[in-house]
Write an enzyme that holds these catalytic residues in place. Structure first.
Site, mmCIF file in Angstrom:
data_model
loop_
_atom_site.group_PDB
_atom_site.id
_atom_site.type_symbol
_atom_site.label_atom_id
_atom_site.label_comp_id
_atom_site.label_asym_id
_atom_site.label_seq_id
_atom_site.Cartn_x
_atom_site.Cartn_y
_atom_site.Cartn_z
ATOM 1 N N PRO A 72 0.814 -1.210 -0.024
ATOM 2 C CA PRO A 72 -0.027 0.047 0.073
ATOM 3 C C PRO A 72 0.786 1.125 0.040
ATOM 4 O O PRO A 72 1.771 1.378 0.546
ATOM 5 C CB PRO A 72 -0.797 -0.116 1.458
ATOM 6 C CG PRO A 72 0.085 -1.150 2.222
ATOM 7 C CD PRO A 72 0.653 -2.180 1.062
ATOM 8 N N ASN A 73 0.226 2.257 -0.863
ATOM 9 C CA ASN A 73 0.880 3.483 -0.781
ATOM 10 C C ASN A 73 2.041 3.694 -1.636
ATOM 11 O O ASN A 73 2.451 4.826 -2.069
ATOM 12 C CB ASN A 73 1.031 4.057 0.585
ATOM 13 C CG ASN A 73 0.023 4.191 1.372
ATOM 14 O OD1 ASN A 73 -1.243 4.980 0.853
ATOM 15 N ND2 ASN A 73 -0.389 3.927 2.679
ATOM 16 N N ARG A 81 4.986 11.221 -2.395
ATOM 17 C CA ARG A 81 4.713 10.727 -1.201
ATOM 18 C C ARG A 81 6.037 10.927 -0.274
ATOM 19 O O ARG A 81 7.266 10.311 -0.524
ATOM 20 C CB ARG A 81 4.544 9.239 -0.930
ATOM 21 C CG ARG A 81 4.321 8.641 0.395
ATOM 22 C CD ARG A 81 4.074 6.974 0.496
ATOM 23 N NE ARG A 81 3.798 6.562 1.619
ATOM 24 C CZ ARG A 81 4.316 5.324 1.965
ATOM 25 N NH1 ARG A 81 4.850 4.580 1.382
ATOM 26 N NH2 ARG A 81 4.112 5.015 3.417
ATOM 27 N N TYR A 137 11.342 8.845 1.014
ATOM 28 C CA TYR A 137 11.174 7.644 -0.008
ATOM 29 C C TYR A 137 12.046 8.380 -1.381
ATOM 30 O O TYR A 137 11.922 7.561 -2.236
ATOM 31 C CB TYR A 137 9.600 7.464 -0.406
ATOM 32 C CG TYR A 137 8.969 6.834 0.937
ATOM 33 C CD1 TYR A 137 9.415 5.496 1.314
ATOM 34 C CD2 TYR A 137 8.141 7.376 1.640
ATOM 35 C CE1 TYR A 137 8.963 4.925 2.627
ATOM 36 C CE2 TYR A 137 7.285 6.675 2.873
ATOM 37 C CZ TYR A 137 7.964 5.608 3.273
ATOM 38 O OH TYR A 137 7.330 5.383 4.231
ATOM 39 N N ASN A 183 8.058 -5.739 -0.864
ATOM 40 C CA ASN A 183 7.903 -4.554 -0.099
ATOM 41 C C ASN A 183 6.404 -4.581 0.329
ATOM 42 O O ASN A 183 5.514 -3.881 -0.447
ATOM 43 C CB ASN A 183 8.319 -3.123 -0.829
ATOM 44 C CG ASN A 183 8.275 -2.113 0.135
ATOM 45 O OD1 ASN A 183 7.878 -2.109 1.254
ATOM 46 N ND2 ASN A 183 9.027 -0.827 -0.289
ATOM 47 N N ALA A 214 3.327 -0.795 4.682
ATOM 48 C CA ALA A 214 2.797 -0.692 6.085
ATOM 49 C C ALA A 214 2.398 -2.132 6.565
ATOM 50 O O ALA A 214 2.518 -2.411 7.843
ATOM 51 C CB ALA A 214 1.587 0.352 6.250
ATOM 52 N N GLU A 235 13.006 -9.402 1.422
ATOM 53 C CA GLU A 235 12.279 -8.342 1.880
ATOM 54 C C GLU A 235 12.872 -7.279 1.609
ATOM 55 O O GLU A 235 14.038 -7.093 1.848
ATOM 56 C CB GLU A 235 11.875 -8.742 3.388
ATOM 57 C CG GLU A 235 11.369 -7.162 3.835
ATOM 58 C CD GLU A 235 11.336 -7.641 5.558
ATOM 59 O OE1 GLU A 235 11.625 -8.516 6.176
ATOM 60 O OE2 GLU A 235 10.644 -6.794 6.162
ATOM 61 N N HIS A 274 12.646 -2.844 1.773
ATOM 62 C CA HIS A 274 12.091 -1.528 2.239
ATOM 63 C C HIS A 274 13.139 -0.452 1.485
ATOM 64 O O HIS A 274 14.254 -0.410 1.693
ATOM 65 C CB HIS A 274 11.985 -1.289 3.504
ATOM 66 C CG HIS A 274 11.421 -2.248 4.041
ATOM 67 N ND1 HIS A 274 9.953 -2.564 4.148
ATOM 68 C CD2 HIS A 274 11.603 -3.536 5.042
ATOM 69 C CE1 HIS A 274 9.461 -3.376 4.831
ATOM 70 N NE2 HIS A 274 10.402 -4.136 5.138
ATOM 71 N N ARG A 308 13.496 4.599 12.122
ATOM 72 C CA ARG A 308 12.295 5.330 12.048
ATOM 73 C C ARG A 308 11.550 5.150 13.345
ATOM 74 O O ARG A 308 11.797 4.475 14.214
ATOM 75 C CB ARG A 308 11.565 4.856 10.951
ATOM 76 C CG ARG A 308 12.491 5.498 9.503
ATOM 77 C CD ARG A 308 11.656 4.904 8.279
ATOM 78 N NE ARG A 308 10.351 6.023 8.272
ATOM 79 C CZ ARG A 308 9.383 5.823 7.314
ATOM 80 N NH1 ARG A 308 9.610 4.691 6.535
ATOM 81 N NH2 ARG A 308 8.446 6.420 7.377
HETATM 82 C C1 DQA Z 1 8.535 0.908 3.639
HETATM 83 C C2 DQA Z 1 8.631 1.092 5.110
HETATM 84 C C3 DQA Z 1 7.306 0.988 5.616
HETATM 85 O O1 DQA Z 1 7.403 1.176 7.236
HETATM 86 C C4 DQA Z 1 6.218 1.936 5.258
HETATM 87 O O2 DQA Z 1 4.975 1.767 5.840
HETATM 88 C C5 DQA Z 1 6.088 2.212 3.805
HETATM 89 C C6 DQA Z 1 7.116 1.895 2.956
HETATM 90 C C7 DQA Z 1 9.912 1.445 2.468
HETATM 91 O O3 DQA Z 1 10.050 0.905 1.595
HETATM 92 O O4 DQA Z 1 10.564 2.199 3.306
HETATM 93 O O5 DQA Z 1 4.930 1.977 3.155
HETATM 94 O O6 DQA Z 1 7.808 -0.169 3.390
#
Ligand code: DQA
Length: 148
Positions: A10-11, A18, A23, A74, A77, A98, A100, A107
């Site tokens: 998501p997002n 964003r 990011y 990835n 959240a 995995e 990110h 964070r």
């Molecule tokens: C994320 C880190 C997560 O905590 C966050 O909710 C994201 C992006 C990252 O790529 O740094 O949406 O996965």
């Protein structure tokens, strides 16, 4: 060879707009292009996907068991909340990396726990989009070792 699924949660469709300080400015389309170039150079196929819906991510992970050679995930959240994604990854039986973009350990404390990490072969975080390229390298290495 079956494609490597690169699955985004998501997002991540909002990349570029964003929180660019966290990011970066690269869009999801830019990230996909970068992954395609990297995969092509290594002779790998990728299937790059994004969803805001937890169940869709679970279904893709289930599908990957037979349709993919590996998963780069990835979960955004959902990394920090999703037992459903954890359970789906447990039955995948293919290499899982995995990723990110940000360093989740630098964070907020609620980002420090991952339901993905205990079922992943490796974890990359904090390298921005380059982390995806490093993950493709890692999957390539694992798959090459498996074959040989
Ligand atoms: C994320 C880190 C997560 O905590 C966050 O909710 C994201 C992006 C990252 O790529 O740094 O949406 O996965």
């Amino acid at each position: 060879m079956k494609p490597v699924y690169v699955i985004n949660g998501p997002n991540l469709n909002m990349l570029g707009l964003r929180e660019p300080d966290v990011y970066g400015k690269e869009t999801l389309a830019g990230l996909e292009e970068r992954c395609r170039r990297k995969a092509q150079a290594l002779g790998l196929d990728i299937s790059f996907r994004q969803s805001n819906i937890e169940g869709e991510l679970v279904s893709w992970i289930q599908e990957a068991r037979n349709a993919a050679s590996g998963i780069i995930l990835n979960a955004a959240a959902y990394t920090h909340t999703s037992i459903a994604i954890h359970d789906a990854l447990k039955v995948a039986q293919i290499p899982i990396i995995e990723v990110h973009l940000s360093n989740i350990y630098k964070r907020e404390p609620f980002r420090h726990h991952s339901y993905v990490s205990p079922v992943a072969d490796g974890v990359l975080c904090g390298f921005g989009g380059q982390g995806y390229e490093l993950a493709i390298d890692a999957i390539h290495e694992i798959l090459t070792k498996k074959k040989g």
